[in-house]
Motif scaffolding. Sequence first.
Motif, short mmCIF file in Angstrom:
data_model
loop_
_atom_site.label_atom_id
_atom_site.label_comp_id
_atom_site.label_asym_id
_atom_site.label_seq_id
_atom_site.Cartn_x
_atom_site.Cartn_y
_atom_site.Cartn_z
N GLU A 151 40.34 42.30 53.55
CA GLU A 151 39.39 40.96 53.17
C GLU A 151 38.42 40.68 54.33
OE1 GLU A 151 43.92 40.73 52.03
OE2 GLU A 151 42.75 41.30 53.45
N CYS A 183 36.84 41.43 49.17
CA CYS A 183 37.84 42.37 49.51
C CYS A 183 37.29 43.76 49.31
CB CYS A 183 39.09 42.09 48.57
SG CYS A 183 40.39 43.20 48.50
N TRP A 199 43.73 37.39 44.01
CA TRP A 199 43.61 36.77 45.09
C TRP A 199 44.99 35.70 45.14
CZ3 TRP A 199 40.66 37.61 49.15
CH2 TRP A 199 39.43 38.43 48.70
N CYS A 210 43.88 39.60 49.19
CA CYS A 210 43.63 40.16 47.82
C CYS A 210 45.03 41.28 47.49
CB CYS A 210 42.60 40.99 47.93
SG CYS A 210 42.21 42.13 49.13
#
Length: 122
Positions: free
Chosen positions: A6, A22, A36, A96
């Motif tokens: 990320e 990400c 997410w 993520c």
Amino acid sequence: QVQLVESGGGSVQAGGSLRLSCGISGYTSRSGCMGWFRQAPGKERERIARIDNDGGMPSYADSVKGRFTISLDNAKTTLFLQMNSVRPEDTAMYYCAANPFDCPSSMLFAYWGQGTQVTVSS
């Protein structure tokens, strides 16, 4: 080896915007989904957005619906979270995650990034 990294976190004033990215490597599953998540201090981690591995079927938690947008680039190498009209309650560590073959309704995703901090000031 699957890696998710990320970036894009930081400090922003309420009402402002931020875009999280990400970077995805080593993840080749055609089925499954990505998402997410966020976790604020003292609170449980929550999923805020998800998208199928092919970029379809985005969905959102009620807390961010209409303000955040999840997307996947055509090369399937970067997952984005566009955050608009941010609020102090959006302050959290954002992660993520990806899961091959299916999309868990729980937090049981197979692969996770290390997180990026978002702080929203009033």
